[in-house]
Design a protein around this motif. Structure first.
Motif, PDB file in Angstrom:
ATOM      1  N   LEU A  23       0.936  -2.758  -2.291  1.00 50.65           N
ATOM      2  CA  LEU A  23       0.255  -1.716  -1.512  1.00 50.65           C
ATOM      3  C   LEU A  23      -1.258  -1.883  -1.570  1.00 50.65           C
ATOM      4  CD1 LEU A  23       2.472   1.349  -2.513  1.00 50.65           C
ATOM      5  CD2 LEU A  23       2.441   0.165  -0.303  1.00 50.65           C
ATOM      6  N   VAL A  24      -1.768  -2.313  -2.730  1.00 48.34           N
ATOM      7  CA  VAL A  24      -3.205  -2.563  -2.883  1.00 48.34           C
ATOM      8  C   VAL A  24      -3.607  -3.741  -1.997  1.00 48.34           C
ATOM      9  CG1 VAL A  24      -4.991  -3.355  -4.498  1.00 48.34           C
ATOM     10  CG2 VAL A  24      -3.428  -1.518  -5.173  1.00 48.34           C
ATOM     11  N   LEU A  25      -2.810  -4.810  -2.029  1.00 47.75           N
ATOM     12  CA  LEU A  25      -3.119  -5.988  -1.212  1.00 47.75           C
ATOM     13  C   LEU A  25      -3.102  -5.670   0.288  1.00 47.75           C
ATOM     14  CD1 LEU A  25      -1.186  -8.775  -3.162  1.00 47.75           C
ATOM     15  CD2 LEU A  25      -3.663  -8.450  -3.010  1.00 47.75           C
ATOM     16  N   GLU A  26      -2.239  -4.737   0.683  1.00 52.89           N
ATOM     17  CA  GLU A  26      -2.189  -4.316   2.092  1.00 52.89           C
ATOM     18  C   GLU A  26      -3.326  -3.364   2.448  1.00 52.89           C
ATOM     19  OE1 GLU A  26       1.474  -3.249   4.287  1.00 52.89           O
ATOM     20  OE2 GLU A  26       2.457  -3.569   2.353  1.00 52.89           O
ATOM     21  N   GLY A  27      -4.037  -2.869   1.449  1.00 51.87           N
ATOM     22  CA  GLY A  27      -5.135  -1.941   1.693  1.00 51.87           C
ATOM     23  C   GLY A  27      -4.682  -0.512   1.897  1.00 51.87           C
ATOM     24  N   ARG A  46      -4.887   5.964  -5.600  1.00 53.63           N
ATOM     25  CA  ARG A  46      -5.161   6.906  -4.508  1.00 53.63           C
ATOM     26  C   ARG A  46      -4.900   6.220  -3.183  1.00 53.63           C
ATOM     27  NH1 ARG A  46      -9.001   8.226  -8.292  1.00 53.63           N
ATOM     28  NH2 ARG A  46      -9.150  10.401  -8.842  1.00 53.63           N
ATOM     29  N   MET A  47      -4.604   7.045  -2.187  1.00 48.96           N
ATOM     30  CA  MET A  47      -4.373   6.545  -0.833  1.00 48.96           C
ATOM     31  C   MET A  47      -5.702   6.192  -0.175  1.00 48.96           C
ATOM     32  SD  MET A  47      -1.138   6.645  -0.279  1.00 48.96           S
ATOM     33  CE  MET A  47      -1.138   6.467   1.487  1.00 48.96           C
ATOM     34  N   THR A  48      -5.689   5.143   0.638  1.00 47.62           N
ATOM     35  CA  THR A  48      -6.840   4.818   1.477  1.00 47.62           C
ATOM     36  C   THR A  48      -6.635   5.470   2.840  1.00 47.62           C
ATOM     37  OG1 THR A  48      -5.795   2.840   2.391  1.00 47.62           O
ATOM     38  CG2 THR A  48      -7.100   2.557   0.364  1.00 47.62           C
ATOM     39  N   ASP A  49      -7.658   5.458   3.668  1.00 50.56           N
ATOM     40  CA  ASP A  49      -7.498   5.974   5.032  1.00 50.56           C
ATOM     41  C   ASP A  49      -6.428   5.187   5.781  1.00 50.56           C
ATOM     42  OD1 ASP A  49      -9.452   7.870   4.568  1.00 50.56           O
ATOM     43  OD2 ASP A  49     -11.051   6.733   5.547  1.00 50.56           O
ATOM     44  N   LYS A  50      -6.424   3.869   5.582  1.00 50.68           N
ATOM     45  CA  LYS A  50      -5.410   3.019   6.214  1.00 50.68           C
ATOM     46  C   LYS A  50      -4.010   3.417   5.720  1.00 50.68           C
ATOM     47  CE  LYS A  50      -3.989  -1.814   6.687  1.00 50.68           C
ATOM     48  NZ  LYS A  50      -4.281  -3.206   6.319  1.00 50.68           N
ATOM     49  N   GLY A  51      -3.896   3.710   4.434  1.00 53.12           N
ATOM     50  CA  GLY A  51      -2.621   4.137   3.861  1.00 53.12           C
ATOM     51  C   GLY A  51      -2.151   5.458   4.452  1.00 53.12           C
ATOM     52  N   MET A  52      -3.086   6.387   4.637  1.00 51.07           N
ATOM     53  CA  MET A  52      -2.739   7.682   5.235  1.00 51.07           C
ATOM     54  C   MET A  52      -2.272   7.504   6.678  1.00 51.07           C
ATOM     55  SD  MET A  52      -2.840  10.029   3.010  1.00 51.07           S
ATOM     56  CE  MET A  52      -2.738  11.479   4.042  1.00 51.07           C
ATOM     57  N   GLU A  53      -2.931   6.614   7.393  1.00 51.28           N
ATOM     58  CA  GLU A  53      -2.527   6.317   8.772  1.00 51.28           C
ATOM     59  C   GLU A  53      -1.105   5.770   8.811  1.00 51.28           C
ATOM     60  OE1 GLU A  53      -4.680   3.563  11.643  1.00 51.28           O
ATOM     61  OE2 GLU A  53      -6.337   4.729  10.759  1.00 51.28           O
ATOM     62  N   ARG A  54      -0.844   4.820   7.923  1.00 51.85           N
ATOM     63  CA  ARG A  54       0.491   4.209   7.862  1.00 51.85           C
ATOM     64  C   ARG A  54       1.532   5.235   7.454  1.00 51.85           C
ATOM     65  NH1 ARG A  54       2.135  -1.114   6.167  1.00 51.85           N
ATOM     66  NH2 ARG A  54       4.357  -1.199   6.530  1.00 51.85           N
ATOM     67  N   TYR A  55       1.192   6.118   6.518  1.00 55.66           N
ATOM     68  CA  TYR A  55       2.104   7.182   6.093  1.00 55.66           C
ATOM     69  C   TYR A  55       2.455   8.076   7.275  1.00 55.66           C
ATOM     70  CZ  TYR A  55       3.438  11.766   4.409  1.00 55.66           C
ATOM     71  OH  TYR A  55       4.079  12.973   4.246  1.00 55.66           O
ATOM     72  N   ARG A  56       1.445   8.503   8.022  1.00 57.01           N
ATOM     73  CA  ARG A  56       1.700   9.382   9.171  1.00 57.01           C
ATOM     74  C   ARG A  56       2.576   8.687  10.209  1.00 57.01           C
ATOM     75  NH1 ARG A  56      -3.428  11.324   7.733  1.00 57.01           N
ATOM     76  NH2 ARG A  56      -4.571   9.833   8.999  1.00 57.01           N
ATOM     77  N   TYR A  57       2.305   7.407  10.456  1.00 52.09           N
ATOM     78  CA  TYR A  57       3.107   6.658  11.423  1.00 52.09           C
ATOM     79  C   TYR A  57       4.561   6.585  10.952  1.00 52.09           C
ATOM     80  CZ  TYR A  57       4.907   3.020  14.433  1.00 52.09           C
ATOM     81  OH  TYR A  57       5.677   2.326  15.319  1.00 52.09           O
ATOM     82  N   HIS A  58       4.766   6.217   9.682  1.00 54.30           N
ATOM     83  CA  HIS A  58       6.111   6.116   9.098  1.00 54.30           C
ATOM     84  C   HIS A  58       6.836   7.461   9.206  1.00 54.30           C
ATOM     85  CE1 HIS A  58       9.237   5.029   6.167  1.00 54.30           C
ATOM     86  NE2 HIS A  58       9.009   6.205   5.622  1.00 54.30           N
ATOM     87  N   HIS A  59       6.152   8.502   8.812  1.00 53.75           N
ATOM     88  CA  HIS A  59       6.715   9.846   8.831  1.00 53.75           C
ATOM     89  C   HIS A  59       7.133  10.228  10.252  1.00 53.75           C
ATOM     90  CE1 HIS A  59       6.560  14.300   8.469  1.00 53.75           C
ATOM     91  NE2 HIS A  59       7.011  14.047   7.253  1.00 53.75           N
ATOM     92  N   ASP A  60       6.254  10.012  11.214  1.00 51.96           N
ATOM     93  CA  ASP A  60       6.554  10.341  12.611  1.00 51.96           C
ATOM     94  C   ASP A  60       7.704   9.496  13.153  1.00 51.96           C
ATOM     95  OD1 ASP A  60       4.504  12.185  12.500  1.00 51.96           O
ATOM     96  OD2 ASP A  60       3.091  10.974  13.670  1.00 51.96           O
ATOM     97  N   LYS A  61       7.741   8.213  12.799  1.00 52.40           N
ATOM     98  CA  LYS A  61       8.785   7.313  13.274  1.00 52.40           C
ATOM     99  C   LYS A  61      10.160   7.752  12.759  1.00 52.40           C
ATOM    100  CE  LYS A  61       9.898   3.111  14.977  1.00 52.40           C
ATOM    101  NZ  LYS A  61       9.535   2.568  16.254  1.00 52.40           N
ATOM    102  N   ILE A  62      10.249   8.010  11.458  1.00 57.63           N
ATOM    103  CA  ILE A  62      11.530   8.423  10.875  1.00 57.63           C
ATOM    104  C   ILE A  62      11.963   9.775  11.442  1.00 57.63           C
ATOM    105  CG2 ILE A  62      12.703   9.082   8.722  1.00 57.63           C
ATOM    106  CD1 ILE A  62      12.278   6.028   9.078  1.00 57.63           C
ATOM    107  N   ASN A  63      11.020  10.716  11.584  1.00 58.62           N
ATOM    108  CA  ASN A  63      11.375  12.012  12.177  1.00 58.62           C
ATOM    109  C   ASN A  63      11.828  11.851  13.626  1.00 58.62           C
ATOM    110  OD1 ASN A  63      11.057  13.663   9.973  1.00 58.62           O
ATOM    111  ND2 ASN A  63       8.902  14.039  10.369  1.00 58.62           N
ATOM    112  N   GLY A  64      11.207  10.947  14.366  1.00 63.42           N
ATOM    113  CA  GLY A  64      11.621  10.687  15.744  1.00 63.42           C
ATOM    114  C   GLY A  64      13.031  10.130  15.820  1.00 63.42           C
ATOM    115  N   ILE A  65      13.350   9.225  14.893  1.00 64.20           N
ATOM    116  CA  ILE A  65      14.702   8.664  14.852  1.00 64.20           C
ATOM    117  C   ILE A  65      15.711   9.762  14.538  1.00 64.20           C
ATOM    118  CG2 ILE A  65      16.230   7.115  13.553  1.00 64.20           C
ATOM    119  CD1 ILE A  65      13.752   5.226  13.287  1.00 64.20           C
ATOM    120  N   LEU A  66      15.409  10.605  13.549  1.00 62.54           N
ATOM    121  CA  LEU A  66      16.320  11.709  13.216  1.00 62.54           C
ATOM    122  C   LEU A  66      16.486  12.663  14.388  1.00 62.54           C
ATOM    123  CD1 LEU A  66      15.358  12.556   9.546  1.00 62.54           C
ATOM    124  CD2 LEU A  66      17.624  11.924  10.379  1.00 62.54           C
TER     125      LEU A  66
END
Length: 158
Positions: free
Chosen positions: A73-77, A99-119
């Motif tokens: 996760l660190v290597l991915e930023g 701690r989360m980076t801004d990029k990490g928060m963006e990826r989290y939101r995308y993941h969260h939205d994607k999984i919720n969309g699938i459900l």
């Protein structure tokens, strides 16, 4: 349906909506299970962050799994390691908080939205009443599972 099929649901959710050029396991932009759990915990504990040992205890993962996954996760930023209270001499000084980076928060939101969309897509033909019942039962099962896991952890610590 048998309860042993619950992992099948998780695999199905992660395989739906994947990009055709990706491997067979992950939809584009989503997170595998261990990194996803770590990121969920860090988001929940933002902005204070967590130490790797705290993550391991919280998620019931081995320190080795945490260390290896966090390194990726660190290597991915997506996550940064920051020295905790460097100016204060204590047994905690010099340890890294994650701690989360801004990029990490963006990826989290995308993941969260994607999984919720699938459900949402999977449950599109389920009535609002049945869906509410399903969500209540699932919430109860998850909460009871957390209580049992915490009780087991306390028993093991004695």
């Amino acid at each position: 349906m048998e309860w042993t099929q619950i992992p099948d649901l998780s695999e199905i959710l992660l395989s739906l909506g994947k990009h055709p050029t990706q491997g067979p396991d992950m939809p584009e932009g989503t997170l595998p299970t261990a990194p996803g759990r770590i990121i969920e915990a860090l988001v929940a504990c933002a902005p204070r962050g967590l130490m790797a040992k705290e993550l391991a205890q919280l998620l019931y993962l081995s320190p080795g799994c945490i260390s290896q996954t966090v390194q990726g996760l660190v290597l991915e930023g997506l996550v940064v390691r920051e020295e905790d209270v460097p100016a204060i001499k204590s047994e905690m000084a010099g340890l890294n908080k994650l701690r989360m980076t801004d990029k990490g928060m963006e990826r989290y939101r995308y993941h969260h939205d994607k999984i919720n969309g699938i459900l949402d897509h999977l449950l599109r033909d389920v009535s609002a009443e049945d869906r509410a019942t399903f969500e209540r039962v699932l919430a109860i099962a998850l909460e009871e599972g957390k209580k049992l896991r915490a009780a087991q952890a306390q028993g093991a610590g004695k």
